[in-house]
Design an enzyme around this catalytic site. Structure first.
Site, PDB file in Angstrom:
ATOM      1  NE  ARG A  19      -3.687   2.080   2.715  1.00  0.00           N
ATOM      2  CZ  ARG A  19      -4.925   2.022   2.226  1.00  0.00           C
ATOM      3  NH1 ARG A  19      -5.310   0.948   1.573  1.00  0.00           N
ATOM      4  NH2 ARG A  19      -5.762   3.023   2.380  1.00  0.00           N
ATOM      5  CE1 TYR A  20      -0.381   3.743   3.837  1.00  0.00           C
ATOM      6  CE2 TYR A  20       0.436   1.890   5.125  1.00  0.00           C
ATOM      7  CZ  TYR A  20      -0.539   2.837   4.876  1.00  0.00           C
ATOM      8  OH  TYR A  20      -1.658   2.883   5.648  1.00  0.00           O
ATOM      9  CG  HIS A  95      28.460 -17.849   2.864  1.00  0.00           C
ATOM     10  ND1 HIS A  95      28.865 -16.551   2.645  1.00  0.00           N
ATOM     11  CD2 HIS A  95      28.817 -18.151   4.147  1.00  0.00           C
ATOM     12  CE1 HIS A  95      29.452 -16.084   3.737  1.00  0.00           C
ATOM     13  NE2 HIS A  95      29.435 -17.029   4.665  1.00  0.00           N
ATOM     14  CB  THR A 129      35.672 -12.638   8.521  1.00  0.00           C
ATOM     15  OG1 THR A 129      34.594 -13.479   8.920  1.00  0.00           O
ATOM     16  CG2 THR A 129      35.479 -11.264   9.142  1.00  0.00           C
ATOM     17  CG  HIS A 178      -2.388  19.135  34.834  1.00  0.00           C
ATOM     18  ND1 HIS A 178      -1.608  18.033  35.099  1.00  0.00           N
ATOM     19  CD2 HIS A 178      -1.674  20.215  35.244  1.00  0.00           C
ATOM     20  CE1 HIS A 178      -0.471  18.429  35.662  1.00  0.00           C
ATOM     21  NE2 HIS A 178      -0.488  19.754  35.755  1.00  0.00           N
ATOM     22  CD  GLN A 254      33.334 -13.735  12.568  1.00  0.00           C
ATOM     23  OE1 GLN A 254      32.191 -13.913  12.155  1.00  0.00           O
ATOM     24  NE2 GLN A 254      34.166 -14.738  12.847  1.00  0.00           N
ATOM     25  CB  SER A 302     -17.193   9.995   7.853  1.00  0.00           C
ATOM     26  OG  SER A 302     -18.105   9.004   8.283  1.00  0.00           O
ATOM     27  CE  LYS A 308     -16.078  12.141  11.747  1.00  0.00           C
ATOM     28  NZ  LYS A 308     -15.944  10.844  12.449  1.00  0.00           N
ATOM     29  CG  ASN A 310     -12.656  11.289   9.955  1.00  0.00           C
ATOM     30  OD1 ASN A 310     -13.380  12.009  10.634  1.00  0.00           O
ATOM     31  ND2 ASN A 310     -13.082  10.172   9.403  1.00  0.00           N
TER      32      ASN A 310
END
Length: 469
Positions: A19-20, A95, A129, A178, A254, A302, A308, A310
């Protein structure tokens, strides 16, 4: 029921690749599996060039400029055919890094007969490595993703917030501490706080170090010294890593210890959290009517309520920031751990780096789109301010305290007197002015306080926005 997986191999399990995809596609060039293999090819080629340029192995000639250009073109031209070929080789080798080595040896022998005759193919992956190649590849990949994709998008977002703060620096706003009406501020100052916090995190991320190492199976240069004891292998390693644009790590097991990754991911996660705070605050201001979502009205708010619009961009951003942070947090905590000299937990974990960045980038994109669709509604902010004259109790009692400290009579218990006037009930301008005129204040102070309104009681809020620069 048929399997959806049978319909197309392109059907994605994850939202980022489905989707994104459009929003995060630039990260594919840096943090995908093909990007990892391309980075490995680059590191292996640059290691070969570095060894021959510095004549580290006695008797081995330098590559010509044409040969170097041909080798580097392998990286530039890395595409679908090379991805498929390397995948086929890995099915045989089982590998991934060995598949890269064989891929390059095949390419090297075809560049020029002189290369093949010199036997330089054995210097591909010389004394390395797998982790020597992988740690450098991941460092280059993450560096590219941060500098070329994530930082420009994040910076653009912060600049947008800073511009909004400047534009709204003088618009009065009823603060809420608050969840209750509190000392007025301005919308610009409140956005500036968030922009300032985000800027600080960007500076930390801009200063990030990307570390790398090349020192063998347990970080001792054991094979290097055994093969060419007269070489200054620490210098060879340091100059190679720094030549890639990375910071050399001289002490590792390592694996490169990944501490730099943990530091970077913690900083990005902190940026994400501040952005999350911005999204929830703006969402709340929208719900209070302080911002109107008036642009892009072709959208459906909506499915059942046509009135609306949103604030889905901010909600989408919140969710993606939370997913991103969950991944960045586990990356940061896990990658710094390794049993003794090596285990493979980091290998599996690092394959999720792109997903963590992807969800952060998607959140930034949504926040940007959300902010672009907003218009401030100063009248709504003014209405709330006018309904809360009681917030002026603070400056009145503070002025009375200052006068009382100077010995002015009649200024006793200012807090308690304002508490009795304002707590638990609404008052208007008339009640407040009547109260002020009955306090026996000096004439200049009385005039100043009587003229004050919730809209004008914003202190230095507009000026503070200028700290953003």
């Amino acid at each position: 029921m048929g399997s959806l997986a049978d319909l197309s191999p392109a059907i994605a399990l994850g939202a980022l690749d489905g989707r994104y995809r459009g929003a995060v596609a630039p990260l594919v060039d840096h943090l995908s599996e093909p990007a990892l293999n391309r980075a490995r090819v680059r590191v292996e080629i640059e290691w070969l060039i570095h060894l021959t340029d510095r004549q580290v192995v006695p008797g081995v000639r330098r590559l010509t400029d044409d040969e170097k250009n041909a080798l580097r073109a392998i990286v530039d031209d890395f595409g679908a055919a090379e991805i498929d070929e390397m995948a086929a080789t890995e099915r045989v080798t089982q590998h991934d890094v060995k598949a890269v080595e064989y891929f390059l040896k095949k390419r090297l022998s075809a560049i020029a007969p002189s290369v093949e005759d010199a036997g330089l193919a054995e210097l591909i992956h010389f004394c390395c490595t797998s982790e020597d190649i992988n740690n450098l590849s991941y460092a280059l990949m993450v560096q590219g993703a941060v500098e070329d994709v994530w930082l420009p998008r994040a910076t653009a977002l912060v600049e947008t917030v800073a511009t909004m703060a400047s534009d709204l620096r003088d618009v009065p706003l009823l603060a809420h501490t608050h969840g209750q009406p509190a000392t007025p501020t301005t919308m610009g100052k409140e956005l500036a706080v968030l922009a300032w916090r985000l800027q600080r995190q960007l500076r930390r991320i801009e200063d990030a170090e990307f570390l790398g190492k090349l020192n063998g199976a347990t970080g001792t240069y054991g094979a290097h010294l055994a093969a060419v004891p007269e070489a200054d292998w620490e210098l060879v390693s340091e100059t190679f890593v720094e030549g890639l644009g990375l910071t050399w790590n001289p002490l590792t097991t390592q694996i490169e210890s990944h501490d730099w990754q943990a530091e970077l991911y913690a900083d990005i996660a902190r940026f994400n959290r501040v952005l999350h705070n911005l999204c929830t605050d703006v969402w709340t201001y929208i719900s209070m009517g302080y911002f109107a979502q008036v642009r892009g009205q072709g959208t459906v708010g909506s499915s059942t309520m046509p009135h609306k619009v949103n604030p889905i961009r901010f909600e989408n951003a919140e969710a993606n920031l939370e997913v991103s942070n969950a991944l960045f947090d586990v990356l940061a905590s896990t990658l710094v751990q390794s049993r003794l000299q090596r285990d493979l937990t980091d290998s599996s974990m690092q394959r999720n780096i792109g997903v963590a960045f992807g969800h952060s980038l998607l959140a930034i994109d949504n926040a940007m789109r959300g902010l672009a669709g907003l218009d401030a509604v100063p009248t709504a902010m003014a209405t709330d301010l006018d309904a809360n004259w009681e917030v002026l109790g603070e400056p009145i009692q503070s002025a009375m305290r200052a006068l009382g400290a100077q010995g002015v009579p009649g200024m006793e218990e200012p807090y308690e007197r304002l508490k009795e006037l304002t707590r638990g009930r609404r008052i208007g301008q008339a009640e407040l002015v009547e109260f002020v005129r009955g306090l026996g204040l000096p004439a200049d102070v009385e005039a100043r306080l009587a003229a004050m309104t919730p809209q004008t009681y914003v202190g230095l809020a507009p000026v503070l926005v200028d700290h953003l620069g």
